[in-house]
Design an enzyme around this catalytic site. Sequence first.
Site, PDB file in Angstrom:
ATOM      1  N   THR A 190       0.808  -1.213   0.000  1.00 23.01           N
ATOM      2  CA  THR A 190       0.000   0.000   0.000  1.00 23.01           C
ATOM      3  C   THR A 190       0.843   1.267   0.000  1.00 23.01           C
ATOM      4  O   THR A 190       1.861   1.347   0.680  1.00 23.01           O
ATOM      5  CB  THR A 190      -0.927   0.008   1.233  1.00 23.01           C
ATOM      6  OG1 THR A 190      -1.848  -1.060   1.102  1.00 23.01           O
ATOM      7  CG2 THR A 190      -1.692   1.303   1.350  1.00 23.01           C
ATOM      8  N   SER A 191       0.383   2.253  -0.744  1.00 19.57           N
ATOM      9  CA  SER A 191       0.987   3.585  -0.726  1.00 19.57           C
ATOM     10  C   SER A 191      -0.035   4.550  -0.138  1.00 19.57           C
ATOM     11  O   SER A 191      -1.133   4.691  -0.664  1.00 19.57           O
ATOM     12  CB  SER A 191       1.336   4.041  -2.145  1.00 19.57           C
ATOM     13  OG  SER A 191       2.281   3.185  -2.710  1.00 19.57           O
TER      14      SER A 191
END
Length: 151
Positions: free
Chosen positions: A17-18
């Site tokens: 995830t960013s």
Amino acid sequence: MEVDIGRLKSGEVNLGTSIMAVQFKDGVIIGADSRTTTGSYIANRVTDKLTHVHDRVYCCRSGSAADTQAIADIVHYYLQMYAQQFALALAMSRDGSSGGVIRMCVITEEGVERLFIPGDQLPQFWEGKPLKGSVSTKEARAGAVPIDVEV
């Protein structure tokens, strides 16, 4: 799990995830990617990882979707309780005839939880601002006492 390094762009790293937040003069901008995976399987490509918690409070979720949603829900619950207690305390301080204590009920499918906040543990206000020497926020939360109810 094998990753085909040849499929990644030069310099691209597949780490999950960013999420990010950037503060500017008038506020904050938050953002997140939208992919949810289960191992190497992409379960959803359009997940909303920006979760509304309270009026102007959001969280960016990363990790186990079920766990992060549960945590966001718990924080939302406690912020709602906190806001209700302060709203009631402020209203009581302005009208001066509300009896001096707060009684609240939290009603869910699992049942009813009744809370009692004694008058000496209510936040004190003048013109909407806490007074110096009044009960602190931490003390006010600690003063909420569950009480037994016969159904």
